[in-house]
Design an enzyme around this catalytic site. Structure first.
Site, short mmCIF file in Angstrom:
data_model
loop_
_atom_site.label_atom_id
_atom_site.label_comp_id
_atom_site.label_asym_id
_atom_site.label_seq_id
_atom_site.Cartn_x
_atom_site.Cartn_y
_atom_site.Cartn_z
N GLU A 262 -9.72 5.68 -34.44
CA GLU A 262 -10.75 4.89 -35.11
C GLU A 262 -10.34 3.43 -35.26
O GLU A 262 -11.16 2.53 -35.09
CB GLU A 262 -11.07 5.49 -36.47
CG GLU A 262 -11.72 6.85 -36.42
CD GLU A 262 -13.11 6.80 -35.80
OE1 GLU A 262 -13.60 7.87 -35.41
OE2 GLU A 262 -13.70 5.74 -35.68
N ARG A 266 -12.68 0.63 -33.30
CA ARG A 266 -13.47 -0.23 -34.18
C ARG A 266 -12.80 -1.58 -34.41
O ARG A 266 -13.42 -2.62 -34.18
CB ARG A 266 -13.70 0.47 -35.53
CG ARG A 266 -14.41 1.80 -35.39
CD ARG A 266 -15.08 2.20 -36.69
NE ARG A 266 -15.21 3.65 -36.82
CZ ARG A 266 -15.96 4.25 -37.73
NH1 ARG A 266 -16.64 3.55 -38.60
NH2 ARG A 266 -16.01 5.58 -37.79
N ASP A 396 -15.21 13.93 -25.21
CA ASP A 396 -16.16 12.97 -24.66
C ASP A 396 -15.61 11.68 -24.09
O ASP A 396 -15.66 11.43 -22.88
CB ASP A 396 -17.24 12.66 -25.70
CG ASP A 396 -16.67 12.38 -27.10
OD1 ASP A 396 -15.46 12.21 -27.22
OD2 ASP A 396 -17.46 12.33 -28.05
N GLU A 530 -25.56 7.78 -29.39
CA GLU A 530 -25.34 8.23 -28.01
C GLU A 530 -26.62 8.35 -27.18
O GLU A 530 -26.62 8.06 -25.97
CB GLU A 530 -24.60 9.57 -28.02
CG GLU A 530 -23.17 9.50 -28.48
CD GLU A 530 -23.03 9.37 -29.98
OE1 GLU A 530 -22.02 8.82 -30.44
OE2 GLU A 530 -23.96 9.82 -30.70
N THR A 616 -16.05 2.59 -26.41
CA THR A 616 -16.82 3.70 -26.96
C THR A 616 -17.43 3.38 -28.32
O THR A 616 -18.15 4.20 -28.88
CB THR A 616 -15.96 4.98 -27.03
OG1 THR A 616 -16.81 6.12 -27.13
CG2 THR A 616 -15.02 4.93 -28.22
#
Length: 637
Positions: A262, A266, A396, A530, A616
């Protein structure tokens, strides 16, 4: 014998024949052998070994056959994108609704499921702090970072990042829709600033801020996640406020326990993107400092990083408590490549690229069941821990980063290309299914048994498969474009078949179900991006007007069901006639959902795909053209 000396027990009463003594001793020795064997030879026993090994003694790397553990991890980890997006929202849902909901890469980056969890019980496996490595990296970065010339970098781009006219569409209808998305962003930002400034996320119902445990003491996740969105939308006053906060208040000297995944997608991704779009040196300084703090996570026998790292001076790391046998998560350690290559690009320090290339080489060499990549890998032995395969939560973004690594390398990374198309071949052969109603979906695979479920997180793959079509093996370009369109259509159906026209966290294709959630725990929607992400890519690739229409349906649904007086909130049941809000405005709503919608209604020259790939978390990163110098010297021929 000690037994004979027990009080109240006569010697005659405890008398044993020789044969009985032999059997008893044989049993006892077998038990001891079993216990110590388990202690030292289970797949990830490093934590137990430390009971006996000194602090300076490193446990040996064991190489053995793949381990398949069938024990279900508490909390249904396939929903835990440990780092996977939205783990924090899941925890909140667990507390507030029945039945409980779990969350998780694009696995905590994606299952109230994928981002990390508010409360951890990590299986801690502390490695040496590697302070020397941090110091070395810092010194190297100071020495070489000045060699990156921003003006030279801009000349390497084929087109202006913001387009000829900020990507303004020519037709008034599309422009009005784009302006609506911009208004939604300003509304979300203004309320975050008013009620949660400096905190990580806004709780719009209670009008306060949320910090959580996921970022290890770092603050301002919504600010860093929003930098590029504000800039792209031309909200310059808000962008300057965010930049000022980063310069004055983003303190990286925290001593907390953070999700490596994360923080990378981010904070590292957000700061990198902000620097490349604006050239503001503060973003480069901050991101290189933060990058150094992540390096100790790679101090494992295999170089596969653990999921949780202390950002303080100790640099200790450990695995998620819910992860099988202390394993690392595919979608977490496989979603570092884009950012770490750019850290090397800006700093001139190859260590960042070396770390992620080591991961790549291990994954390329390891045996894969039916060509598939399971979601759990031991960072100690380098073996798979469970044979659970998913292109949704926990798996993913690993696949996403393979094709995007190839594209970001200006199509020179042949290893990434090979691994991506080999993985796609295995996924098509084993996971891609057609429902009785004609819907194409990607099932999950559990040791050879298909689970006919597709998560919202998996809906990114329509766009992923689409952008990979151009460089597919000979004769397969149209096939991949068709497959991308079919999967995106299925994900749209998961939205259109709900009462709110928003999609559930997961939907099934068994027991008569078609693209609908059959479990109460799968009915929530937490502002995930998504589906609209795939709409944006498919619009750019095909210009089929249906993708813009579908995107507008999502805008209307968000406005009707998720907009509240002080921001936007997820909802607990997309099939309910009345909305029950979860009181969380996720930072990825600002970074991804609204950005993809804005780009969907913009001309293609705003952040053109010829020059940019999106991480992502939807942070745009530039394609690295080795034939063009970014050190201020003459461009290479």
């Amino acid at each position: 014998m000690v037994l004979r000396k027990l009080p109240g027990v006569s010697a005659s009463g405890m008398g044993l024949r020789l044969s009985q003594k032999f059997v008893f001793l044989l049993f006892l020795s077998g038990l001891v052998t079993l216990c110590f064997g388990a202690l030292f030879f289970l797949p990830d026993s490093v934590r137990l070994k430390r009971i006996f090994l000194s602090k300076n003694e490193s446990p040996a790397v064991t190489v053995g056959s793949e381990n398949e553990l069938s024990k279900k991890v508490p909390g249904d980890p396939e929903h835990q994108r440990a780092g996977l997006k939205g783990a924090e929202a899941n925890l909140k849902l667990k507390v507030s609704r029945k039945p409980s909901v779990t969350h998780g890469a694009r696995t905590v980056e994606r299952s109230v499921g994928s981002r990390a969890q508010d409360e951890w019980s990590p299986a801690r496996a502390h490695e040496p702090a590697a302070r020397d490595e941090r110091v070395t990296a810092a010194a190297h970065n100071q020495e070489h970072s000045s060699s990156f010339n921003y003006e030279a970098f801009k000349k390497c781009l084929l087109k202006p990042p913001m387009g000829k006219d900020q990507g303004t569409p020519s037709d008034s209808g599309t422009l009005q829709r784009r302006e609506k998305v911009k208004e939604m962003m300003k509304f979300a930002w203004d309320n975050y600033k008013l009620y949660a400034w400096g905190k990580n996320e806004l709780r719009p119902l209670t009008r306060n801020g949320h910090i959580g445990n996921m970022f290890g003491g770092l603050r301002g996740a919504s600010i860093v996640d929003s930098l590029d969105t504000l800039y792209i939308m031309g909200l310059m006053e808000e962008y300057e406020e965010a930049k000022e906060w980063v310069q004055s208040n983003l303190d990286l000297n925290s001593n907390g326990e953070a999700s490596l995944f994360e923080v990378n997608i981010r904070y590292v991704g957000g700061l990198l993107s902000a620097f490349y779009l604006t050239g503001a040196e503060i973003f480069k300084q901050k991101v290189l400092e933060l990058g150094e703090k992540l390096l100790p996570a790679f101090n494992t026998p295999t170089g596969i990083p653990r999921g949780v790292i202390n950002l303080g001076s100790s640099g200790t790391s450990w695995s998620w408590g819910w992860a099988s046998a202390g394993s690392s998560i595919l979608a977490e350690f496989g979603t570092l490549h884009l950012e770490f290559v750019h850290l090397s690009e800006l700093s001139g320090n190859p260590v960042f690229t070396e770390k992620v290339m080591n991961i790549r080489k291990l994954l390329d060499k390891i045996e894969k069941p039916h060509g598939l990549y399971p979601n759990f890998l031991s960072p100690v032995s380098g073996n798979w821990v469970q044979h659970h395969v998913s292109i949704g939560g926990l798996g993913d973004s690993f696949y996403e980063y393979l094709i995007k690594s190839f594209l970001m390398s200006d199509k020179t990374d042949e290893e990434a290309k090979k691994m991506y198309y080999s993985a796609m071949e295995a996924i098509e052969m084993n996971l891609v299914q057609k429902s009785p109603g004609g819907l194409t979906y990607v099932a999950e695979w559990r040791g050879g048994i298909l689970d006919h479920k597709m998560g919202h997180l998996a809906c990114f793959c329509g766009g992923m498969i689409g952008i990979g079509a151009e460089d597919a093996p000979a004769g397969q370009k149209q096939h991949y474009l068709d497959l991308a369109g079919q999967i995106t259509h299925t994900c749209h159906e998961s939205y259109s078949r709900s009462a709110t026209k928003l999609g559930p966290e997961a939907f099934r294709f068994d027991g008569g179900a078609e693209a609908t959630a059959t479990r109460l725990s799968d009915r929530y929607y937490i502002l995930r991006p998504e589906v609209v992400e795939s709409y944006m890519y498919m619009w750019r690739l095909t210009h089929d007007p249906k993708y813009r229409e579908w995107g507008w349906e999502a805008v209307e649904a968000l406005e009707k069901h998720c907009r509240v007086d002080a921001g936007f909130s997820g909802i607990r049941d997309v099939y309910a006639s009345s909305d029950s809000h979860d009181n969380m405005q996720q930072s990825f709503f600002l970074s991804e959902t609204l950005k993809y919608l804005y780009l969907l209604f913009s001309d293609d020259d705003l952040l053109p795909l010829e020059d940019w790939v999106f991480n992502t978390e939807a942070h745009p990163l530039p394609i690295i053209r080795k034939a063009c110098s970014t050190d201020g010297q003459t461009p290479l021929e």
